[in-house]
Design a protein around this motif. Structure first.
Motif, mmCIF file in Angstrom:
data_model
loop_
_atom_site.group_PDB
_atom_site.id
_atom_site.type_symbol
_atom_site.label_atom_id
_atom_site.label_comp_id
_atom_site.label_asym_id
_atom_site.label_seq_id
_atom_site.Cartn_x
_atom_site.Cartn_y
_atom_site.Cartn_z
ATOM 1 N N LYS A 154 0.830 -1.205 0.000
ATOM 2 C CA LYS A 154 0.000 0.000 0.000
ATOM 3 C C LYS A 154 0.868 1.261 0.000
ATOM 4 N N PRO A 155 1.567 1.520 -1.111
ATOM 5 C CA PRO A 155 2.443 2.696 -1.153
ATOM 6 C C PRO A 155 1.702 4.005 -0.967
ATOM 7 N N SER A 156 0.428 4.068 -1.363
ATOM 8 C CA SER A 156 -0.311 5.325 -1.225
ATOM 9 C C SER A 156 -0.525 5.671 0.249
ATOM 10 N N ILE A 157 -0.750 4.655 1.094
ATOM 11 C CA ILE A 157 -0.910 4.911 2.526
ATOM 12 C C ILE A 157 0.400 5.443 3.100
ATOM 13 N N ALA A 158 1.509 4.842 2.700
ATOM 14 C CA ALA A 158 2.816 5.299 3.171
ATOM 15 C C ALA A 158 3.083 6.735 2.729
ATOM 16 N N ALA A 159 2.740 7.046 1.488
ATOM 17 C CA ALA A 159 2.975 8.389 0.963
ATOM 18 C C ALA A 159 2.155 9.426 1.727
ATOM 19 N N CYS A 160 0.903 9.134 1.961
ATOM 20 C CA CYS A 160 0.046 10.080 2.700
ATOM 21 C C CYS A 160 0.504 10.246 4.142
ATOM 22 N N THR A 161 0.953 9.152 4.755
ATOM 23 C CA THR A 161 1.453 9.214 6.127
ATOM 24 C C THR A 161 2.698 10.079 6.200
ATOM 25 N N ALA A 162 3.596 9.888 5.240
ATOM 26 C CA ALA A 162 4.821 10.693 5.213
ATOM 27 C C ALA A 162 4.513 12.171 4.979
ATOM 28 N N MET A 163 3.575 12.447 4.092
ATOM 29 C CA MET A 163 3.181 13.839 3.839
ATOM 30 C C MET A 163 2.650 14.489 5.108
ATOM 31 N N ALA A 164 1.827 13.748 5.847
ATOM 32 C CA ALA A 164 1.281 14.281 7.095
ATOM 33 C C ALA A 164 2.400 14.581 8.080
ATOM 34 N N GLY A 165 3.378 13.678 8.173
ATOM 35 C CA GLY A 165 4.510 13.905 9.060
ATOM 36 C C GLY A 165 5.281 15.151 8.688
ATOM 37 N N GLU A 166 5.519 15.335 7.398
ATOM 38 C CA GLU A 166 6.239 16.530 6.937
ATOM 39 C C GLU A 166 5.427 17.790 7.243
ATOM 40 N N MET A 167 4.128 17.745 7.021
ATOM 41 C CA MET A 167 3.290 18.917 7.277
ATOM 42 C C MET A 167 3.202 19.243 8.766
ATOM 43 N N LEU A 168 3.389 18.243 9.602
ATOM 44 C CA LEU A 168 3.417 18.477 11.053
ATOM 45 C C LEU A 168 4.752 19.054 11.511
ATOM 46 N N GLY A 169 5.710 19.144 10.606
ATOM 47 C CA GLY A 169 6.987 19.771 10.934
ATOM 48 C C GLY A 169 8.130 18.819 11.206
ATOM 49 N N LEU A 170 7.903 17.522 11.032
ATOM 50 C CA LEU A 170 8.984 16.566 11.225
ATOM 51 C C LEU A 170 10.025 16.736 10.116
ATOM 52 N N LYS A 171 11.289 16.608 10.472
ATOM 53 C CA LYS A 171 12.380 16.970 9.568
ATOM 54 C C LYS A 171 12.965 15.790 8.801
ATOM 55 N N LEU A 172 12.655 14.575 9.236
ATOM 56 C CA LEU A 172 13.128 13.367 8.571
ATOM 57 C C LEU A 172 11.978 12.355 8.545
ATOM 58 N N ILE A 173 12.001 11.475 7.549
ATOM 59 C CA ILE A 173 11.072 10.353 7.508
ATOM 60 C C ILE A 173 11.904 9.073 7.505
ATOM 61 N N TYR A 174 11.542 8.149 8.390
ATOM 62 C CA TYR A 174 12.266 6.887 8.517
ATOM 63 C C TYR A 174 11.275 5.752 8.300
ATOM 64 N N MET A 175 11.448 5.019 7.202
ATOM 65 C CA MET A 175 10.621 3.857 6.896
ATOM 66 C C MET A 175 11.395 2.612 7.315
ATOM 67 N N ASP A 176 10.778 1.770 8.147
ATOM 68 C CA ASP A 176 11.496 0.646 8.724
ATOM 69 C C ASP A 176 10.669 -0.629 8.643
ATOM 70 N N ALA A 177 11.241 -1.651 8.000
ATOM 71 C CA ALA A 177 10.582 -2.954 7.964
ATOM 72 C C ALA A 177 10.876 -3.752 9.232
ATOM 73 N N GLY A 178 11.840 -3.291 10.024
ATOM 74 C CA GLY A 178 12.135 -3.932 11.302
ATOM 75 C C GLY A 178 13.303 -4.894 11.231
ATOM 76 N N SER A 179 13.873 -5.156 12.396
ATOM 77 C CA SER A 179 15.010 -6.064 12.491
ATOM 78 C C SER A 179 14.608 -7.480 12.108
ATOM 79 N N GLY A 180 15.416 -8.095 11.244
ATOM 80 C CA GLY A 180 15.135 -9.460 10.821
ATOM 81 C C GLY A 180 13.950 -9.589 9.888
ATOM 82 N N ALA A 181 13.610 -8.519 9.192
ATOM 83 C CA ALA A 181 12.450 -8.531 8.294
ATOM 84 C C ALA A 181 12.610 -9.576 7.196
ATOM 85 N N TYR A 182 11.515 -10.236 6.852
ATOM 86 C CA TYR A 182 11.530 -11.142 5.706
ATOM 87 C C TYR A 182 11.688 -10.349 4.411
#
Length: 254
Positions: A154-182
């Motif tokens: 669902k890349p569109s959900i990720a994109a909208c979430t990141a946009m919201a974070g940027e609009m809230l003033g966050l300076k970096l976006i970190y996308m993480d699948a987690g340690s040991g991700a398949y």
């Protein structure tokens, strides 16, 4: 307020340069090989050390940070799982808000507890929108945070979430699948987020080969983070660093 590291993140992005961060989980440090990891990272011009994890049970975090600082000039950035992980020996701290979840403790609760400590410490604070991406298995970060990852497809959900974070003033976006991700974060999702925000994009989790590093960088990641795979094969640092250098050399010639 210090902005040395944040400026470096933004300068790298403005120059079209990619960066490589080695993630060190203090619980998984092999003391016999740790000095080699530091020297190899220095030799390969790794850009950052990220230190931390979702759940830290050992008491050697400060020793890990001190050893890195004593043996290299690579910036050390804290990647805290909660307010108990704060340490004033680092160069900066990813001040994470888990914007992909709906657990208020990780959206703002831990940050309220941490804020006065960080204010007094003088550590450079890096406001970061943290997004957990489904990797095909439950990871420590999704379990500890009690949040549902963004679906892998669902890349569109990720994109909208990141946009919201940027609009809230966050300076970096970190996308993480987690340690040991398949599965690593898909190139399609990275590209969708990269095209939707102007802030530097950090991508980690499941990057365990040079090809996956290449795919993430080509899709638009500004900084790739590799940890679990290096714990299993330390020489992977060379392969990832070579891949990052290749991108930067191409950009330099362009």
């Amino acid at each position: 307020m210090q902005r040395n590291l944040l400026n470096k993140f933004y300068e790298l992005k403005a120059q079209g340069k990619k960066a490589f961060a080695v993630l060190i989980d203090p619980d998984k440090v092999n003391e016999d090989s740790f000095s080699h990891l530091i020297s190899l990272s220095k030799e390969q011009a790794v850009d950052f050390f990220f230190v931390g994890g979702s759940l830290i049970t050992s008491s050697i975090m400060e020793k890990v940070i001190t050893d890195i600082k004593a043996n290299s000039d690579i910036p050390v950035v804290l990647f805290p799982g909660n307010s108990l992980h704060l340490n004033n020996k680092v160069d900066g701290v990813l001040f994470l808000s888990l914007i992909s979840g709906r657990n208020p403790d990780y959206l703002i609760g831990q940050q309220v507890i941490s804020a006065p400590i960080l204010k007094r410490s003088g550590i450079e604070v890096l406001p970061t929108g943290y997004m957990i991406i489904d990797s095909g298995r439950q990871t420590t970060v999704s379990y500890i945070s009690n949040t549902t990852p963004i679906p892998h497809d669902k890349p569109s959900i990720a994109a909208c979430t990141a946009m919201a974070g940027e609009m809230l003033g966050l300076k970096l976006i970190y996308m993480d699948a987690g340690s040991g991700a398949y599965n690593a974060v898909s190139p399609e999702m990275i590209a969708a987020v990269q095209q939707s925000v102007d802030v530097p994009l950090i991508v980690g989790g499941g990057i365990n080969t040079a090809k996956k590093a290449h795919d993430a960088l080509r899709a638009g990641a500004d900084i790739i983070v590799v940890g679990n795979a290096i714990e299993e094969r330390i020489e992977l640092i060379k392969d990832i660093a070579k891949t990052v250098r290749g991108f930067n050399e191409v950009n330099l010639l362009a």
